[in-house]
Design an enzyme around this catalytic site. Sequence first.
Site, PDB file in Angstrom:
ATOM      1  N   ASN A 105       0.821  -1.206   0.000  1.00  0.00           N
ATOM      2  CA  ASN A 105       0.000   0.000   0.000  1.00  0.00           C
ATOM      3  C   ASN A 105       0.858   1.260   0.000  1.00  0.00           C
ATOM      4  O   ASN A 105       1.947   1.281   0.574  1.00  0.00           O
ATOM      5  CB  ASN A 105      -0.936   0.011   1.222  1.00  0.00           C
ATOM      6  CG  ASN A 105      -1.916  -1.146   1.169  1.00  0.00           C
ATOM      7  OD1 ASN A 105      -2.119  -1.738   0.113  1.00  0.00           O
ATOM      8  ND2 ASN A 105      -2.491  -1.493   2.295  1.00  0.00           N
ATOM      9  N   HIS A 122       5.873  -0.369  -2.606  1.00  0.00           N
ATOM     10  CA  HIS A 122       5.433   0.414  -3.759  1.00  0.00           C
ATOM     11  C   HIS A 122       5.501   1.915  -3.519  1.00  0.00           C
ATOM     12  O   HIS A 122       4.851   2.686  -4.210  1.00  0.00           O
ATOM     13  CB  HIS A 122       4.009   0.004  -4.162  1.00  0.00           C
ATOM     14  CG  HIS A 122       3.955  -1.392  -4.715  1.00  0.00           C
ATOM     15  ND1 HIS A 122       2.813  -2.150  -4.724  1.00  0.00           N
ATOM     16  CD2 HIS A 122       4.929  -2.179  -5.248  1.00  0.00           C
ATOM     17  CE1 HIS A 122       3.076  -3.341  -5.267  1.00  0.00           C
ATOM     18  NE2 HIS A 122       4.346  -3.381  -5.586  1.00  0.00           N
ATOM     19  N   CYS A 130      11.634  13.915  -7.756  1.00  0.00           N
ATOM     20  CA  CYS A 130      11.871  14.687  -8.976  1.00  0.00           C
ATOM     21  C   CYS A 130      12.048  13.751 -10.166  1.00  0.00           C
ATOM     22  O   CYS A 130      12.833  12.806 -10.119  1.00  0.00           O
ATOM     23  CB  CYS A 130      13.134  15.546  -8.816  1.00  0.00           C
ATOM     24  SG  CYS A 130      13.491  16.443 -10.333  1.00  0.00           S
TER      25      CYS A 130
HETATM   26  C1  BV8 Z   1       8.002  -4.365 -12.553  1.00  0.00           C
HETATM   27  C2  BV8 Z   1       1.658   2.026  -6.677  1.00  0.00           C
HETATM   28  C3  BV8 Z   1       9.833  -4.591 -14.030  1.00  0.00           C
HETATM   29  C4  BV8 Z   1       1.045   2.990  -7.609  1.00  0.00           C
HETATM   30  C5  BV8 Z   1       1.301  -0.196  -7.607  1.00  0.00           C
HETATM   31  C6  BV8 Z   1       2.558  -6.407 -18.505  1.00  0.00           C
HETATM   32  C7  BV8 Z   1       2.919  -5.084 -18.750  1.00  0.00           C
HETATM   33  C8  BV8 Z   1       3.647  -4.323 -17.820  1.00  0.00           C
HETATM   34  C9  BV8 Z   1       4.024  -4.897 -16.610  1.00  0.00           C
HETATM   35  C10 BV8 Z   1       3.652  -6.215 -16.377  1.00  0.00           C
HETATM   36  C11 BV8 Z   1       2.929  -6.969 -17.298  1.00  0.00           C
HETATM   37  N1  BV8 Z   1       2.714  -8.198 -16.771  1.00  0.00           N
HETATM   38  C12 BV8 Z   1       3.273  -8.247 -15.547  1.00  0.00           C
HETATM   39  C13 BV8 Z   1       3.863  -7.058 -15.307  1.00  0.00           C
HETATM   40  C14 BV8 Z   1       4.572  -6.688 -14.096  1.00  0.00           C
HETATM   41  C15 BV8 Z   1       3.645  -5.794 -13.284  1.00  0.00           C
HETATM   42  C16 BV8 Z   1       2.486  -6.641 -12.785  1.00  0.00           C
HETATM   43  O1  BV8 Z   1       2.657  -7.453 -11.900  1.00  0.00           O
HETATM   44  N2  BV8 Z   1       1.291  -6.397 -13.379  1.00  0.00           N
HETATM   45  C17 BV8 Z   1       0.133  -7.179 -12.965  1.00  0.00           C
HETATM   46  C18 BV8 Z   1      -1.111  -6.251 -12.944  1.00  0.00           C
HETATM   47  C19 BV8 Z   1      -0.046  -8.312 -13.947  1.00  0.00           C
HETATM   48  N3  BV8 Z   1       4.454  -5.332 -12.198  1.00  0.00           N
HETATM   49  C20 BV8 Z   1       5.143  -4.189 -12.347  1.00  0.00           C
HETATM   50  O2  BV8 Z   1       5.066  -3.462 -13.312  1.00  0.00           O
HETATM   51  C21 BV8 Z   1       6.082  -3.868 -11.206  1.00  0.00           C
HETATM   52  N4  BV8 Z   1       7.364  -3.526 -11.751  1.00  0.00           N
HETATM   53  O3  BV8 Z   1       7.629  -5.474 -12.810  1.00  0.00           O
HETATM   54  O4  BV8 Z   1       9.128  -3.784 -13.072  1.00  0.00           O
HETATM   55  C22 BV8 Z   1      11.196  -4.064 -14.054  1.00  0.00           C
HETATM   56  C23 BV8 Z   1      12.230  -4.894 -13.633  1.00  0.00           C
HETATM   57  C24 BV8 Z   1      13.527  -4.417 -13.705  1.00  0.00           C
HETATM   58  C25 BV8 Z   1      13.793  -3.107 -14.153  1.00  0.00           C
HETATM   59  C26 BV8 Z   1      12.724  -2.269 -14.530  1.00  0.00           C
HETATM   60  C27 BV8 Z   1      11.429  -2.740 -14.477  1.00  0.00           C
HETATM   61  C28 BV8 Z   1       5.605  -2.656 -10.436  1.00  0.00           C
HETATM   62  C29 BV8 Z   1       4.294  -2.977  -9.759  1.00  0.00           C
HETATM   63  C30 BV8 Z   1       3.927  -1.830  -8.815  1.00  0.00           C
HETATM   64  C31 BV8 Z   1       2.746  -1.087  -9.374  1.00  0.00           C
HETATM   65  N5  BV8 Z   1       2.322  -0.063  -8.404  1.00  0.00           N
HETATM   66  N6  BV8 Z   1       0.929   0.759  -6.750  1.00  0.00           N
HETATM   67  C32 BV8 Z   1      -0.282   3.492  -7.110  1.00  0.00           C
HETATM   68  O5  BV8 Z   1      -0.795   3.009  -6.075  1.00  0.00           O
HETATM   69  O6  BV8 Z   1      -0.817   4.396  -7.772  1.00  0.00           O
HETATM   70  S1  BV8 Z   1       0.452  -1.659  -7.613  1.00  0.00           S
HETATM   71  C33 BV8 Z   1      -1.099  -1.498  -6.920  1.00  0.00           C
HETATM   72  O7  BV8 Z   1      -1.731  -2.792  -7.055  1.00  0.00           O
HETATM   73  C34 BV8 Z   1      -1.094  -1.261  -5.426  1.00  0.00           C
HETATM   74  O8  BV8 Z   1       0.105  -0.796  -4.906  1.00  0.00           O
HETATM   75  C35 BV8 Z   1      -1.395  -2.598  -4.830  1.00  0.00           C
HETATM   76  O9  BV8 Z   1      -0.418  -2.950  -3.959  1.00  0.00           O
HETATM   77  C36 BV8 Z   1      -1.273  -3.511  -5.959  1.00  0.00           C
HETATM   78  C37 BV8 Z   1      -1.978  -4.811  -5.774  1.00  0.00           C
HETATM   79  O10 BV8 Z   1      -3.333  -4.553  -5.523  1.00  0.00           O
HETATM   80  P1  BV8 Z   1      -3.946  -5.130  -4.142  1.00  0.00           P
HETATM   81  O11 BV8 Z   1      -3.284  -4.462  -3.009  1.00  0.00           O
HETATM   82  O12 BV8 Z   1      -3.926  -6.608  -4.170  1.00  0.00           O
HETATM   83  O13 BV8 Z   1      -5.397  -4.567  -4.234  1.00  0.00           O
HETATM   84  P2  BV8 Z   1      -6.605  -5.203  -5.063  1.00  0.00           P
HETATM   85  O14 BV8 Z   1      -7.629  -4.137  -5.228  1.00  0.00           O
HETATM   86  O15 BV8 Z   1      -6.080  -5.904  -6.266  1.00  0.00           O
HETATM   87  O16 BV8 Z   1      -7.163  -6.316  -4.072  1.00  0.00           O
HETATM   88  C38 BV8 Z   1      -7.767  -5.908  -2.866  1.00  0.00           C
HETATM   89  C39 BV8 Z   1      -7.999  -7.176  -2.063  1.00  0.00           C
HETATM   90  O17 BV8 Z   1      -8.567  -6.803  -0.817  1.00  0.00           O
HETATM   91  C40 BV8 Z   1      -8.990  -8.118  -2.739  1.00  0.00           C
HETATM   92  O18 BV8 Z   1      -8.533  -9.447  -2.600  1.00  0.00           O
HETATM   93  C41 BV8 Z   1     -10.274  -7.884  -1.934  1.00  0.00           C
HETATM   94  O19 BV8 Z   1     -11.072  -9.069  -1.861  1.00  0.00           O
HETATM   95  C42 BV8 Z   1      -9.704  -7.597  -0.576  1.00  0.00           C
HETATM   96  N7  BV8 Z   1     -10.590  -6.847   0.320  1.00  0.00           N
HETATM   97  C43 BV8 Z   1     -11.592  -5.990   0.003  1.00  0.00           C
HETATM   98  N8  BV8 Z   1     -12.143  -5.524   1.152  1.00  0.00           N
HETATM   99  C44 BV8 Z   1     -11.473  -6.079   2.189  1.00  0.00           C
HETATM  100  C45 BV8 Z   1     -10.475  -6.917   1.670  1.00  0.00           C
HETATM  101  N9  BV8 Z   1      -9.639  -7.633   2.444  1.00  0.00           N
HETATM  102  C46 BV8 Z   1      -9.783  -7.506   3.781  1.00  0.00           C
HETATM  103  N10 BV8 Z   1     -10.716  -6.711   4.362  1.00  0.00           N
HETATM  104  C47 BV8 Z   1     -11.571  -5.985   3.604  1.00  0.00           C
HETATM  105  N11 BV8 Z   1     -12.485  -5.212   4.186  1.00  0.00           N
HETATM  106 ZN    ZN Z   2      15.199  17.774  -9.653  1.00  0.00          ZN
END
Ligand code: BV8
Ligand code: ZN
Length: 251
Positions: A105, A122, A130
Amino acid sequence: MRAVSGESAAARALLSGAHRVVVFTGAGVSAESGVPTFRGPGGLWKTFRPEQLATPKAFARDPRLVWEWYGWRRELLASCRPNLAHVALARWMLQREGVTLVTQNVDDLHERAGTPELMKLHGSLFEDRCSGCGRAAAAHRRTDGPTDRDDGTMLPLCPECGALLRPGVVWFGEMLPPDALARAYQRAGEANAVLVIGTTGAVYPAAGIVHEARAEGAAIIVVDPGQTEYDAVADIRLTGPAGELVPPLLA
Ligand code: BV8
Ligand code: ZN
């Protein structure tokens, strides 16, 4: 409080018997605080998808739109409070050794709940960075800072090099902070148990932490009202909201 079910009694016993525990949280742990999750109903993104807005390309293409969205999220957080799950986790970490909290988060609710130590994989919604010289800066206020180029709308510029400031979060396609990621994987490899709270487990490399821990023999407990990518590897699944299920688990 829901009565302690068989599953949660087993989870309680497992956690209290575990020397080293990794707690891994996602957007769901903040849902009851009023912070919308990413992929759930009423999701964060208005009509956009995370992969379209939270990327360097989106920022290069339309920095105003991206700043509008992050500014909206910052303001939203100002009216949110840590919920019972955040508080129970912070208390538990203050009461016992061997717990590492890793969060995906970017909100500040774990911090505001008094969590003693936190790994943020994240980045943070409340930091600017910057886009030119990479300097970190505390979040600018929407009203301050020099205007940007011709059209006079407020875009924050770096006081040092004049380039655009960007939100201090990790966007899709960007590297995670290498030391935090390495430390999180290392703690996962040493853990006897992982408590996963409120994450779909869809975003890598963060999501891999749980699989790393399991490969090294950790027991996996999942707390979530919905389906997650970890359901198939969970030893115990507690179905329901974190605010309700986490406090009795750690009491
Ligand atoms: C990387 C910050 C490589 C920003 C976030 C295709 C194209 C491009 C990239 C990729 C691709 N395929 C795979 C990738 C890699 C990609 C990835 O994994 N994509 C996924 C979508 C397939 N990953 C990346 O790009 C990462 N970087 O790979 O770099 C690289 C390597 C070397 C050198 C250079 C580059 C970077 C990933 C970070 C992205 N940034 N956030 C912002 O917030 O604006 S990610 C964002 O989603 C959040 O941070 C969050 O952490 C993350 C995951 O979401 P969740 O937290 O799981 O939330 P979600 O809504 O999904 O689920 C909520 C859950 O809570 C559910 O299960 C729900 O049931 C539950 N819930 C609901 N209510 C409750 C509850 N649980 C308990 N109690 C409740 N009341
Ligand atoms: Zn600067």
